[in-house]
Design a protein around this motif. Sequence first.
Motif, PDB file in Angstrom:
ATOM      1  N   MET A 142       1.915  26.233  93.621  1.00 23.74           N
ATOM      2  CA  MET A 142       3.033  26.894  93.999  1.00 23.74           C
ATOM      3  C   MET A 142       4.286  25.953  94.155  1.00 23.74           C
ATOM      4  N   SER A 143       4.019  24.935  94.782  1.00 17.64           N
ATOM      5  CA  SER A 143       5.033  23.939  95.292  1.00 17.64           C
ATOM      6  C   SER A 143       5.591  23.441  94.137  1.00 17.64           C
ATOM      7  N   THR A 144       4.910  23.123  93.064  1.00 17.29           N
ATOM      8  CA  THR A 144       5.438  22.562  91.741  1.00 17.29           C
ATOM      9  C   THR A 144       6.589  23.195  91.068  1.00 17.29           C
ATOM     10  N   SER A 145       6.074  24.736  91.109  1.00 16.12           N
ATOM     11  CA  SER A 145       7.014  25.718  90.617  1.00 16.12           C
ATOM     12  C   SER A 145       8.232  25.768  91.416  1.00 16.12           C
ATOM     13  N   ILE A 146       8.320  25.700  92.795  1.00 14.36           N
ATOM     14  CA  ILE A 146       9.476  25.513  93.831  1.00 14.36           C
ATOM     15  C   ILE A 146      10.166  24.351  93.396  1.00 14.36           C
ATOM     16  N   LEU A 147       9.480  23.150  93.216  1.00 11.32           N
ATOM     17  CA  LEU A 147      10.329  21.948  93.007  1.00 11.32           C
ATOM     18  C   LEU A 147      10.909  22.112  91.635  1.00 11.32           C
ATOM     19  N   VAL A 148      10.493  22.572  90.461  1.00  7.80           N
ATOM     20  CA  VAL A 148      11.041  23.004  89.192  1.00  7.80           C
ATOM     21  C   VAL A 148      12.449  23.812  89.337  1.00  7.80           C
ATOM     22  N   GLU A 149      12.354  24.741  89.996  1.00  8.28           N
ATOM     23  CA  GLU A 149      13.677  25.605  90.437  1.00  8.28           C
ATOM     24  C   GLU A 149      14.621  25.109  90.970  1.00  8.28           C
ATOM     25  N   LYS A 150      14.367  23.838  92.237  1.00  5.30           N
ATOM     26  CA  LYS A 150      15.294  23.073  92.961  1.00  5.30           C
ATOM     27  C   LYS A 150      15.757  22.265  91.975  1.00  5.30           C
ATOM     28  N   MET A 151      14.825  21.721  91.099  1.00  2.00           N
ATOM     29  CA  MET A 151      15.439  20.562  90.200  1.00  2.00           C
ATOM     30  C   MET A 151      16.540  21.116  88.985  1.00  2.00           C
ATOM     31  N   LYS A 152      16.222  22.336  88.704  1.00  2.00           N
ATOM     32  CA  LYS A 152      17.117  23.247  87.543  1.00  2.00           C
ATOM     33  C   LYS A 152      18.383  23.390  88.626  1.00  2.00           C
ATOM     34  N   LYS A 153      18.535  23.635  89.554  1.00  2.00           N
ATOM     35  CA  LYS A 153      19.591  24.099  90.465  1.00  2.00           C
ATOM     36  C   LYS A 153      20.272  22.555  90.684  1.00  2.00           C
ATOM     37  N   ALA A 154      19.543  21.295  91.067  1.00  2.00           N
ATOM     38  CA  ALA A 154      20.257  20.222  91.022  1.00  2.00           C
ATOM     39  C   ALA A 154      20.898  19.687  89.664  1.00  2.00           C
ATOM     40  N   ALA A 155      20.281  20.218  88.567  1.00  2.00           N
ATOM     41  CA  ALA A 155      20.717  19.631  87.423  1.00  2.00           C
ATOM     42  C   ALA A 155      22.201  20.339  86.997  1.00  2.00           C
ATOM     43  N   GLY A 160      25.852  18.767  86.547  1.00  2.00           N
ATOM     44  CA  GLY A 160      26.338  19.073  85.114  1.00  2.00           C
ATOM     45  C   GLY A 160      25.433  18.485  84.055  1.00  2.00           C
ATOM     46  N   ILE A 161      24.009  18.321  84.453  1.00  4.67           N
ATOM     47  CA  ILE A 161      23.213  17.757  83.514  1.00  4.67           C
ATOM     48  C   ILE A 161      22.222  18.918  82.927  1.00  4.67           C
ATOM     49  N   GLU A 162      22.443  18.841  81.501  1.00  2.29           N
ATOM     50  CA  GLU A 162      21.711  19.901  80.699  1.00  2.29           C
ATOM     51  C   GLU A 162      20.320  19.520  80.780  1.00  2.29           C
ATOM     52  N   ALA A 163      19.273  20.376  81.088  1.00  2.00           N
ATOM     53  CA  ALA A 163      18.082  20.019  81.220  1.00  2.00           C
ATOM     54  C   ALA A 163      17.060  21.169  81.194  1.00  2.00           C
ATOM     55  N   LYS A 164      15.866  21.165  80.510  1.00  2.00           N
ATOM     56  CA  LYS A 164      14.904  22.040  80.421  1.00  2.00           C
ATOM     57  C   LYS A 164      13.861  21.501  81.188  1.00  2.00           C
ATOM     58  N   MET A 184      20.827  16.783  76.303  1.00  2.00           N
ATOM     59  CA  MET A 184      19.695  17.727  76.873  1.00  2.00           C
ATOM     60  C   MET A 184      18.553  16.822  76.960  1.00  2.00           C
ATOM     61  N   ILE A 185      18.061  17.048  78.392  1.00  2.00           N
ATOM     62  CA  ILE A 185      16.688  16.365  78.714  1.00  2.00           C
ATOM     63  C   ILE A 185      15.672  17.198  79.087  1.00  2.00           C
ATOM     64  N   ASN A 186      14.344  16.857  78.374  1.00  2.00           N
ATOM     65  CA  ASN A 186      13.213  17.785  78.703  1.00  2.00           C
ATOM     66  C   ASN A 186      12.157  17.145  79.465  1.00  2.00           C
ATOM     67  N   ILE A 187      12.118  17.821  80.800  1.00  2.00           N
ATOM     68  CA  ILE A 187      11.339  17.118  81.710  1.00  2.00           C
ATOM     69  C   ILE A 187      10.096  18.112  82.150  1.00  2.00           C
ATOM     70  N   LEU A 188       9.080  17.789  81.869  1.00  2.00           N
ATOM     71  CA  LEU A 188       7.630  18.259  82.203  1.00  2.00           C
ATOM     72  C   LEU A 188       7.106  17.627  83.538  1.00  2.00           C
ATOM     73  N   LEU A 189       6.840  18.672  84.390  1.00  2.00           N
ATOM     74  CA  LEU A 189       6.127  18.386  85.697  1.00  2.00           C
ATOM     75  C   LEU A 189       4.672  18.743  85.377  1.00  2.00           C
ATOM     76  N   VAL A 190       3.671  17.772  85.530  1.00  2.00           N
ATOM     77  CA  VAL A 190       2.341  18.084  85.669  1.00  2.00           C
ATOM     78  C   VAL A 190       1.597  18.276  87.187  1.00  2.00           C
ATOM     79  N   CYS A 191       0.882  19.146  87.208  1.00  2.00           N
ATOM     80  CA  CYS A 191       0.346  19.615  88.515  1.00  2.00           C
ATOM     81  C   CYS A 191      -0.993  20.118  88.434  1.00  2.00           C
ATOM     82  N   ASN A 192      -1.586  20.716  89.388  1.00  5.90           N
ATOM     83  CA  ASN A 192      -2.895  21.479  89.539  1.00  5.90           C
ATOM     84  C   ASN A 192      -2.495  22.781  89.160  1.00  5.90           C
ATOM     85  N   ALA A 193      -1.274  23.158  88.969  1.00  6.96           N
ATOM     86  CA  ALA A 193      -0.865  24.688  88.705  1.00  6.96           C
ATOM     87  C   ALA A 193      -0.681  25.286  90.288  1.00  6.96           C
TER      88      ALA A 193
END
Length: 99
Positions: free
Chosen positions: A12-25, A29-33, A1-10
Amino acid sequence: MINILLVCNAGMSTSILVEKMKKAAAEKGIEAKIWALSSVEAKRTKEEVDVVLVAPQLKFAAKDIQSSFPDKPLGVIDMRIYGMVDGAAALDQAVNLSK
């Protein structure tokens, strides 16, 4: 399990990137938060973090953000990866930083 934090200005584009990263993980087959917080929230987080990715618009604050995570790898997301919202490439960056 890898815990990845993205830091932004809050933004919307970062939340979209988070969702795309989750899908890619999941596809790789990468277990990630993966989650995003504003720079202010990130400094106060008590959550376990393995690697920190900083949005390119906060590149100027990377040293300050790093001080909140002194023993964790930190990288600034490439502007092209961020602009294209390339979740797979951002995930690769995080995984490579964590090694």
